[in-house]
Design a protein around this motif. Sequence first.
Motif, short mmCIF file in Angstrom:
data_model
loop_
_atom_site.label_atom_id
_atom_site.label_comp_id
_atom_site.label_asym_id
_atom_site.label_seq_id
_atom_site.Cartn_x
_atom_site.Cartn_y
_atom_site.Cartn_z
N TYR A 2 21.04 22.25 -16.99
CA TYR A 2 20.79 21.31 -15.79
C TYR A 2 20.99 19.68 -16.57
CZ TYR A 2 21.41 23.89 -11.95
OH TYR A 2 21.86 24.77 -10.94
N ASP A 57 20.28 14.10 -8.66
CA ASP A 57 20.51 14.85 -9.68
C ASP A 57 19.27 14.48 -10.75
OD1 ASP A 57 22.99 15.56 -8.70
OD2 ASP A 57 24.13 14.26 -9.86
N TYR A 104 32.34 11.57 -6.89
CA TYR A 104 31.15 11.88 -7.91
C TYR A 104 30.22 13.08 -7.37
CZ TYR A 104 28.02 11.60 -11.75
OH TYR A 104 27.23 11.97 -12.71
N MET A 151 12.53 19.94 -4.58
CA MET A 151 13.40 18.81 -4.68
C MET A 151 14.28 18.34 -3.86
SD MET A 151 14.59 19.89 -8.84
CE MET A 151 15.79 21.15 -8.35
N PHE A 152 14.61 19.31 -3.00
CA PHE A 152 15.82 18.99 -2.02
C PHE A 152 15.35 18.91 -0.76
CE2 PHE A 152 19.45 21.05 -4.78
CZ PHE A 152 19.65 19.95 -5.74
N TRP A 179 21.93 18.89 -19.06
CA TRP A 179 23.25 18.27 -19.68
C TRP A 179 24.10 17.80 -18.61
CZ3 TRP A 179 28.56 19.45 -20.00
CH2 TRP A 179 29.07 18.83 -21.23
N MET A 180 24.31 18.70 -17.57
CA MET A 180 25.17 18.37 -16.37
C MET A 180 24.80 17.08 -15.64
SD MET A 180 25.89 22.07 -14.77
CE MET A 180 24.24 22.26 -14.18
N PHE A 181 23.56 16.83 -15.47
CA PHE A 181 23.49 15.83 -14.73
C PHE A 181 22.91 14.53 -15.61
CE2 PHE A 181 21.77 18.95 -11.15
CZ PHE A 181 23.11 18.79 -10.67
N VAL A 190 16.57 16.68 -10.17
CA VAL A 190 16.75 18.07 -10.61
C VAL A 190 16.27 17.93 -12.26
CG1 VAL A 190 18.37 19.86 -11.02
CG2 VAL A 190 18.50 18.81 -8.96
N GLN A 209 29.99 16.39 -9.67
CA GLN A 209 28.71 17.10 -10.02
C GLN A 209 28.61 18.48 -9.67
OE1 GLN A 209 26.81 16.87 -12.46
NE2 GLN A 209 26.42 14.57 -12.83
N SER A 266 22.81 10.54 -6.79
CA SER A 266 22.23 10.23 -8.17
C SER A 266 20.76 10.53 -8.42
CB SER A 266 22.56 8.98 -8.89
OG SER A 266 23.88 8.45 -8.58
N PRO A 321 24.95 12.42 -16.77
CA PRO A 321 25.87 11.31 -16.42
C PRO A 321 25.09 10.56 -15.16
CG PRO A 321 27.25 13.15 -17.05
CD PRO A 321 25.73 13.78 -17.14
N SER A 322 24.59 11.39 -14.28
CA SER A 322 23.96 10.71 -13.32
C SER A 322 22.45 10.04 -13.64
CB SER A 322 23.26 11.79 -12.25
OG SER A 322 24.58 12.41 -11.65
N PHE A 334 29.44 25.13 -15.75
CA PHE A 334 28.24 25.32 -16.96
C PHE A 334 27.55 26.31 -16.46
CE2 PHE A 334 30.50 21.38 -18.14
CZ PHE A 334 30.81 21.76 -19.65
N VAL A 335 26.67 26.27 -15.16
CA VAL A 335 25.77 27.23 -14.66
C VAL A 335 26.59 28.40 -14.14
CG1 VAL A 335 24.02 27.62 -13.11
CG2 VAL A 335 23.83 25.64 -14.54
N HIS A 367 31.05 20.50 -11.70
CA HIS A 367 30.52 20.58 -13.20
C HIS A 367 29.28 21.74 -13.24
CE1 HIS A 367 30.67 18.17 -16.80
NE2 HIS A 367 29.42 18.05 -17.11
#
Lengths: 485, 485, 485
Positions: free
Chosen positions: A229, A67, C62, B232-233, A231-233, A70, C66, A64, A235-236, C73-74, C69
């Motif tokens: 990005y 995400d 999860y 980030m990663f 939008w997708m993340f 990001v 992601q 999480s 939820p996290s 979308f991307v 997901h």
Amino acid sequence: MAESTNMRLRLPLLCIILEVILIVLFGTLVEYNDDTDAKLWNENRNHSATRNDHENEFYYRYPSFQDVHVMIFVGFGFLMTFLQRYGFSSVGFNFLIAAFSLQWATLMQGFFHGLHHGKIHVGVTSMINADFCTGSVLISFGAVLGKTSPVQLLVMAIFEVTLFAVNEFILLSIFGANDAGGSMTIHTFGAYFGLMVTRVLYRPNLDKSKHRNSSVYHSDLFAMIGTIYLWMFWPSFNSAITNYGDPQHRTAMNTYYSLAACTLATFAFSALVNPEGKLDMVHIQNAALAGGVAVGTAGEMMLTAFGSMIVGFLAGTISVLGYKYLTPVLESKLKIQDTCGIHNLHGMPGVLGAVVGSVTAALASPEVYGHGIDFHFPTLVRTDTYVPLYPILLRLQRVFADVETGKWNPQSKGGFQAISLAVTLGMALFGGLITGLILKLPIYGAPPDTQCFEDGLYWEVPGEEESQHELYEVATSNEVEKLSS
Amino acid sequence: MAESTNMRLRLPLLCIILEVILIVLFGTLVEYNDDTDAKLWNENRNHSATRNDHENEFYYRYPSFQDVHVMIFVGFGFLMTFLQRYGFSSVGFNFLIAAFSLQWATLMQGFFHGLHHGKIHVGVTSMINADFCTGSVLISFGAVLGKTSPVQLLVMAIFEVTLFAVNEFILLSIFGANDAGGSMTIHTFGAYFGLMVTRVLYRPNLDKSKHRNSSVYHSDLFAMIGTIYLWMFWPSFNSAITNYGDPQHRTAMNTYYSLAACTLATFAFSALVNPEGKLDMVHIQNAALAGGVAVGTAGEMMLTAFGSMIVGFLAGTISVLGYKYLTPVLESKLKIQDTCGIHNLHGMPGVLGAVVGSVTAALASPEVYGHGIDFHFPTLVRTDTYVPLYPILLRLQRVFADVETGKWNPQSKGGFQAISLAVTLGMALFGGLITGLILKLPIYGAPPDTQCFEDGLYWEVPGEEESQHELYEVATSNEVEKLSS
Amino acid sequence: MAESTNMRLRLPLLCIILEVILIVLFGTLVEYNDDTDAKLWNENRNHSATRNDHENEFYYRYPSFQDVHVMIFVGFGFLMTFLQRYGFSSVGFNFLIAAFSLQWATLMQGFFHGLHHGKIHVGVTSMINADFCTGSVLISFGAVLGKTSPVQLLVMAIFEVTLFAVNEFILLSIFGANDAGGSMTIHTFGAYFGLMVTRVLYRPNLDKSKHRNSSVYHSDLFAMIGTIYLWMFWPSFNSAITNYGDPQHRTAMNTYYSLAACTLATFAFSALVNPEGKLDMVHIQNAALAGGVAVGTAGEMMLTAFGSMIVGFLAGTISVLGYKYLTPVLESKLKIQDTCGIHNLHGMPGVLGAVVGSVTAALASPEVYGHGIDFHFPTLVRTDTYVPLYPILLRLQRVFADVETGKWNPQSKGGFQAISLAVTLGMALFGGLITGLILKLPIYGAPPDTQCFEDGLYWEVPGEEESQHELYEVATSNEVEKLSS
């Protein structure tokens, strides 16, 4: 005559001083927590048969966290690249103020969330919280985008992070409010803080830079990277610091459905408000995200997919209508120049989220939550953490809470959620006012009205001589083809 | 007369031969490990009450693996798209040599890390290690970017992966060095290997392609996608193969703080070294990442957030200064044409990271690490894995290690970390020299000096006729508006 | 005279009606499952000592969700931005139809996968399944890209999602087929459905928009963002809903190796089929992904890295050859205008994947799978879920399965995998035919032949006046430099 915008001394000086202060404070105040310290973790493991490696909070929270990370750096950074000549600054200043804010937030939140024998304990949860606080600063950045120097942005971040931590402390620790996804603490706070700052920094002659305050074809595509990005993340984002187990799972799912419904509302109303029925990239890039904001408080509660979709649909609707009808009025009547329209993406949806959270909390019952109700709506003062203001806090608790049980009942809980919204709005507007006045001093190298939304002021911008090279290429590539055949 | 750059036979032939060899070797040498084999996993589960599904290493490592994977393919790939006419090659060749290298690395590392009854066992850890080795090749790619054919790059990858595995074996298995994030094995090795290759491939007339060896506005934005993802990663990169529990958690956090501090240093010094105080995209894109490189060795130790921030700040500083003052000298005096400036991003910060790791290891004590010290600084020879050179290894252990306890003591450990750096530098420079000489043969279709940094040589490049269509569009869209009204 | 393409009423009306229907159905039919409901989760925890927080399916699935997901979308969204003037529509319509489809799929799949006392239970697994179904719609979108209005796309999604759920039910619940990564259910189905739709919607005069049906330099780079994300996260896609433990781990790894081998095949054949040996972005963007499609069925079985690499290599090869030689024939002879070449990326590799899955299933033995064989090839009817057609199902089971043991034997299993492919092809072609005929009605505002592949029809497109501003910038930035010095 405008002041010089040269950053050669101002920016390095500020960055280096801030970082040195941060390093010194981290050296004296910050320690590893039980899950990051080699000694403590191994001691805990030996003393308890149940402390297995997989119980380290890292494995519950780190995906999480990444995400969220990001969203902060790619999401916010690229969302703001929609301006045709401000891409370097959008991504770059976003990067700078986020990197500063997350360090400063670790200290401020650590101080207010509770010291441990005078020390701040850090781990993945503090990293997520610091990223959250940073998100709030980046929301405010959206309001002043294109009209501020990097030095101004760093100064804004110093004040905003500090006040964020104070407001968060009042809401979560004193009022015992629930706000896992930060409808109030992050979005409402960041939005109204930023709107007040941009109000104070009002530029009557901003239309001199009007031709740059719009997108071009490719800049809109870069911005869509940010949008998607986020939008997708989301939820996290909303589930990152909820309790383990069902709340984290449920929050992610509620947010997923809210965003899906929000997206359909956004497309619907974007076409509807356009005379030719054409979709507007500004709406798609922003309003489609409002559904994530609006379930930031209630997402962890038993809102259900059904409830989440209604909230998301409403959020998308008011957000598009805000962009179309409210933003122009805010600028012309209230002198609020809101570059990214944060009022529509974070302001109104944040308030909606707070209201939804308040209602959902008031409707909570043991029939619905079972034994989970104690986890969701815990007693006010968490006695397991030392809080500097402990005595004051206990007294406040007696005033507000159900004295007999020492616990919140859902109805009073709902009330405190509502009070939390009011406090957040007050703190944000007041803080934004003070910060705006400080940022108005003519010492930060702010851009002149004619040079807003322009990277060239603070960045070495490469010549866009591509088209000429192109011709050259065509010529030479013919030669090459001869070579390669 | 330059040699033909036509790839029609060379590239397919090399790709197909390599892949066939890989497939044959995988067929004869590679097996599922205990956590990926249906039979073994279910047997282990039945024999042990504690082997639950969640204990499969997949759940500890896979999220980190995916983050590392993004760094390798998006991070490195897009970071190199800053060149105006080399985006296809940057992302595309990055893709090709990474896809090859990870397969070859699985075999080479599997061979050196220890065979199991003559077989290489694979699972998520081997996948991460293969990605790591691939990262090293991509670092070297940065030095020769724009000046090599895809065939040359594949040949380079063959040699570099092989030597990487040898060097890694010497460091980790013989010297027992710690290097979870690869300051030495990945960054230092990849950088000095690549610098030596580009030195051998020196092109005195490269300025004929000078006009293409720079960025344009949009290419810099594409490159920022790479930068931000790497940034980030990086916490996932450094923590991906540490031990479970506190080390993985701590490494991620130390890296997070190092990068944040590094970013402030980068912005500070980028503005400071520019006469007009303007920020340089080259610095932001690269130097801001040096903090991740520099805690690649010590990040898993008890470096603390405080220590990490100091290291990150130093790394950002030397990296910017390197780009500004050292790179031009390397080119003019030492004839090292380093397209991406890997010496500043991976070379110097890698060496810094090795030194920091050496000092941090030497300062380790049971007071700080508790029972964790045994996990962090284990005995030399891991008796649980079969190593082909076992007898030699045991002898070396007796020479180097503390004979009485059979274990490293921290001071000797620190010393061996330092020796590891020296060995890595030697291996990289020697390997780069040999590889460079092999790549100098005029059989690979390398670009002529006039056609460096140019996609058109190896790619079908679409015409950039957008602007003409644009005009057409304006004309036709008027018609359309009539239609749609 | 072409019909009006104005979306002002049609699109909002459709979106709002659909979302209202979705909300009502979710309100009446959807409930939290055991792992997302506050009451149920806490009850289960109290009743069982082994239900710890980390056993919530959230922590197993999860991170994979992601990644999936991001692909939806991307991955799909940006993959289709390769067209020079269709980037807004590619990302935007992808966003719209995905947001709708995932809600509709939750209902359709929930209904067919088994109701619980008349209710659909939702959690992370249903979210993944909904995203999978959405992926199928987006594959079909690739065939009609640039030639359809958003209203047409939503109508297509309604039908395709419904039929997808029926087909998936037949394959997984009646035939007991294995198809974790959806070679059949997702790729084959989506591809042949879309190809049939585009066949029915054949436009003889599409060459009037020919000049827009190609890429420009930057649009190809945006498309590579999509490609790389699909490539990186495909291991998560194929493993997202496998059983916990070794199958999830093994599937991810097999996919990883298949894709790596596929990439080398793609580069090899892309250069080989070009007269000048130049690489074609169309191949790299698409064919390199075929390896993920082709192990979608067998990836969870004991295919081994070796087998995966062979399959991946074959998939890449047929995909490139398809783009080069088959696509033009499909268009000229069969009147199938396949904008993205989904036949090469999803169609043929999907069929290959189904065949490989069939063979691998038929070769399964307890010697190889150990106790795992029961998990991988379970009995037909899962008695733990209520299925509306239970009695019919039981009868079918008796016909097909090994009567004595009540279980599949591998050989019959392999046969049923093959039957599943045939059924999928039939369902897809039939469904595509019906849907295509419905979409042919002149009421959806489809673009005229002269305006295909053009954003301006449905979007407010910003003027591309950058180059003129550029000149202005150069003039003003000179002034600025004076200011800033």
